[in-house]
Scaffold this active site. Structure first.
Site, PDB file in Angstrom:
ATOM      1  N   GLU A 229       1.948  -0.022  -4.765  1.00  0.00           N
ATOM      2  CA  GLU A 229       1.104   1.124  -5.111  1.00  0.00           C
ATOM      3  C   GLU A 229       1.939   2.385  -4.894  1.00  0.00           C
ATOM      4  O   GLU A 229       2.497   2.585  -3.818  1.00  0.00           O
ATOM      5  CB  GLU A 229      -0.146   1.199  -4.237  1.00  0.00           C
ATOM      6  CG  GLU A 229      -1.064   2.331  -4.674  1.00  0.00           C
ATOM      7  CD  GLU A 229      -1.935   2.901  -3.555  1.00  0.00           C
ATOM      8  OE1 GLU A 229      -2.785   3.753  -3.852  1.00  0.00           O
ATOM      9  OE2 GLU A 229      -1.755   2.510  -2.383  1.00  0.00           O
TER      10      GLU A 229
ATOM     11  N   ASP B  22       0.826  -1.216   0.000  1.00  0.00           N
ATOM     12  CA  ASP B  22       0.000   0.000   0.000  1.00  0.00           C
ATOM     13  C   ASP B  22       0.858   1.264   0.000  1.00  0.00           C
ATOM     14  O   ASP B  22       1.813   1.370   0.780  1.00  0.00           O
ATOM     15  CB  ASP B  22      -0.911  -0.017   1.242  1.00  0.00           C
ATOM     16  CG  ASP B  22      -1.794   1.204   1.293  1.00  0.00           C
ATOM     17  OD1 ASP B  22      -2.550   1.438   0.322  1.00  0.00           O
ATOM     18  OD2 ASP B  22      -1.717   1.950   2.290  1.00  0.00           O
TER      19      ASP B  22
END
Lengths: 535, 535
Positions: free
Chosen positions: A294, A257
């Site tokens: 990400e 993330d």
């Protein structure tokens, strides 16, 4: 050194890192209550082995004789984020021996949120859907974070026990059962993990050691300490975490993330170390292990090989989404200000990054660098995902923004893009329900802060949308996000589902046999006619 | 767009960046008092051309009709950091046409502080010393920062007008005269520039625009905004600064102060942009232009070529100093904890970095990465420099720590090291006077903060040295640092001077004709005997 409670032939071995504490004790809480002194080593790890301790027993650590706290490496929090930790037995009757993993170019991803994917909101409820996902052409499910979070309703990015699996989803055994079933059904499993921060409620890590640093800031609280004093041990904690998912849970890949919030200015950054260790684990476990980062940096060094790059296998490519979304919707708010024309989509098709060093009006500066030397299979692209849907004021999907043909155009753009496609759960049949932001914190002040934060965010992003956004803390907001899976073959939903399936078959038959990097890419765009020609 | 006051055929053109101001006016202060409205362009630059304005006239900018402030790109601050700026005439009777610059491998550096190098403390007073420096074997002088700072006594790192040259040193004309004389004497000039922060007194930049960011912290105040909104223009300001030194001042190289405090997570970092632009200016100006980065990161990516690296030509290598100093002095305080044995010096000789990924007890983490692919001429090494001397509690040099033979050993280690050597002024004849830290702030609170800060620092670095350190603000502290140049040929000082000269001649004769990278490097160390053998 590995932290946590591990069963050994001599009993349960407890290990916790608390380098600046002068005393650390193990406190068994239930069913036995007893305190055990622990011994500290030179690196600040405290250990004790308790012959009688058994799986299912609850424990905490007592620091300097003060308040008792749950284990930072807890594997199970049966009474929530503030309660004691549970000793678990990691053994599991795996039946996925024949699964040999999935190579990077073969990934077709399906992102799902366990709590809202099914009415039950559990790992177990996903199992019956797996064969149909495979039939649709999906090759991997990507599970939004499952680390234990406060309450029962959360996207997962507020997790505070990176090693514990959310109990309301089914805990460790539930996740293992799901992974086993996926592999049996021919699906890989990608797990979304959050290494850039911990959630705001139930985060006791800084009581144990310098897990966080004041040198950097993240939008969600203190940044994790990856480059300051004692960061080797903090890195060790997250490396142990990654290894646990790969080795013990048979996970195939991690989605990292928001790595742009992993601040690390060292000469050997954590992400590079993680990538390097993952290659080593790959050899040990003898199957492909992958990392999908990400990032919003548009920095090709992240995915270029060492020593020039950090050597991560692949990254998400937001620009592809923004170019596609901007073109199809005409939206110009927030970061869509940087996108819009068919030329931008053409650029996204040909190299992923649209912002490759050009000026971004949204960021008020030049952004990115040309992705020279980056393979096409190193970009994951999407027409929708949990963020792009859920971070809209009402969490509305393309299904309620675009007409049917435009959605088909979106699907075709995504699946013939040459990159690795990711679908967001429900996209394949045009789920009409939204995916709004929801939380379930216990702390009323925190709840109010979350509510106000969302309002502020949307005030900036959407004109005059600040007041009527769904209350993130309301149960109804969560329930409004639960998929209506039963609709998937009905009427136009069924037509769309078949369309996705046909495209995925075509993609498999036609594209798969040309290596991604060998494909001649010709992309012509004409802003006047709006025509985009791919060859 | 270039900021500042520039003479043009139409008069003096003023340009200042103040993107968030709704009004900006030019205020002529002396000898004429008059206000001129300015016009703003899309990027936030305000301009006006005043036909009658002449060199020597003083001016300020009035923002939003409020307080008048000096020019952020001021070239001259005749009344100090709080006073008005002066229009200057950049023309100068250069006579250095025959100077063609110095190639990287030929650098032998001599670092000097203008204020204490001579009793006069001026650029002009340095001129008579240049022939003898060249005779000693020096190839380049490196001038500690000269950007206008508060008062008359400062190391230079508290400068607040990056484009203005300290008036008490002799201002712009004085610096140009020095550079011209250096080139005529066969010496290159390296200028130390500070792009990581601005000093605490007289810094009005944030009144004009977002020059600083809250996203990062430096030990000396807010970090410069190199990667957030509007950073393109902030970068432009510093790029203009670098270009001005190269093009207008004929400077040969910049020493970039503490680039580990230049925080920049963008895909195209400022330092990479600066290195790239410097290559371009090199072609335009048709002579070698170099950048020497001071860094403590031990990150070879800084000096590796693009796209893997940032492409900087060279960096300071502190590890060489620490290994040498630790071995010769036996000191173990502060960062010397990481060094000491003869093996460490051997490692420094063979690859520069001693900390190449190994654990650093001082930092409490692993530090650095192996400098694979970095050329030996890319490291500047030293046995002393202003920081290593001046950041000791009493600013004592090796001359008062080591016996005579050890100092000769230090000289030989430095000059036969294969890297680019740097001498600190006075080192060549064993100047006995110290080089303590000194400042001359006007603000009494700031002075007190500086005093306390130094005490705290030394309390951590040196045991029980916190109380009797020289007062940084006392004039006597400054005067105690002024060199006794007249001693250089007397007694043992003269012996040392001759020793340095002989070694530099040997270095030139023997080493210079073997390309640095082609040298076979064999370095054996034996901790028991303390023997180190270089071949």
């Amino acid at each position: 050194m590995n932290q946590g409670a591990f069963l050994t032939p001599d009993g349960c071995r407890f290990c916790v890192w608390a380098p600046y504490r002068s005393r650390c004790e193990l406190s068994l809480v239930d069913p036995t209550q007893r305190i055990y002194p622990m011994e500290k080593d030179g690196a600040g790890y405290w250990t004790v082995t308790v012959p009688e301790a058994k799986p299912g027993w609850l424990y905490q650590y007592r620091l300097d004789g003060e308040k008792e706290l749950p284990d930072p490496a807890s594997r199970c929090q049966p009474r929530g984020v503030h309660g004691p930790s549970e000793i678990i037995d990691p053994s599991f009757p795996w039946t996925d021996r024949s699964w040999s993993g999935l190579a990077l170019p073969d990934y077709v991803l399906y992102e799902l949120h366990v709590g809202t994917y099914t009415p039950e909101g559990s790992f177990a409820a996903i199992l019956p859907r797996l064969p149909e996902l495979r039939q649709l052409g999906i090759r991997a499910i990507e599970i939004m974070p499952v680390a234990q979070f406060p309450g029962r309703r959360n996207w997962g990015y507020d997790g505070v026990y990176p090693f514990a699996v959310q109990t309301s989803y089914g805990g460790i055994a539930g996740l293992k059962t799901l992974v086993n079933a996926c592999h049996t059904a021919g699906l890989a499993v990608v797990l979304d993990v959050v290494y850039n921060h911990l959630g705001p409620e139930g985060n006791y890590l800084s009581q144990f050691g310098p897990y966080f640093t004041e040198n950097y800031r993240t939008p969600w609280g203190p940044a994790v300490n990856f480059d300051d004093a004692d960061s080797d041990e903090v890195r060790g904690y997250f490396l142990q975490n990654a290894h646990t998912w790969f080795a013990e849970f048979h996970i195939d890949a991690l989605r990292l993330d928001a790595i742009h919030a992993i601040h690390d200015e060292s000469a050997f950054p954590f992400l590079e170390e993680l990538a390097l260790r993952t290659r080593q684990w790959e050899r040990e476990l003898d199957r492909p292990l992958l990392l999908f980062a990400e990032t919003d940096r548009n920095d090709p060094r992240l995915v270029r090989p060492r020593p020039g790059g950090n050597g991560l296998p692949a990254q998400w490519c937001d620009d592809f989404h923004h170019a596609l979304h901007g073109l199809l919707t005409g939206e110009k708010q927030g970061y869509y200000a940087d996108f819009g024309g068919v030329t931008d989509l053409a650029k996204a098709f040909s190299q992923g990054y649209v912002l490759d060093g050009r000026y971004s009006p949204y960021r008020r500066r030049r952004h990115g660098a040309p992705p020279d030397g980056v393979g096409r299979e190193q970009f994951v692209v999407f027409a929708q995902n949990h963020d792009q849907v859920g971070n809209r004021a009402h969490g509305d999907r393309l299904s309620s923004i675009l007409d049917f043909s435009s959605r088909k155009l979106a699907a075709a753009s995504l699946l013939f893009s040459d990159f690795l496609p990711l679908l967001f759960m429900g996209e394949e049949y045009g789920e009409p329900r939204p995916f709004p932001y929801f939380v379930d914190h216990e702390d009323p002040e925190l709840l109010e802060a979350v509510r106000n934060g969302r309002k502020r965010e949307f005030a900036a992003f959407h004109d005059a949308a600040g007041d009527d956004i769904p209350d993130p803390a309301a149960e109804a907001t969560f329930f409004s996000a639960v998929l209506q899976w039963e609709r998937r073959h009905a009427g136009s939903h069924g037509v769309l589902w078949e369309f996705y399936r046909e495209l995925l078959i075509l993609r498999e038959r036609v594209l798969r046999h040309i290596p991604l990097d060998a494909r001649e890419d010709s992309c012509e765009a004409d802003e006047k006619t709006g025509l985009l020609r791919l060859r």
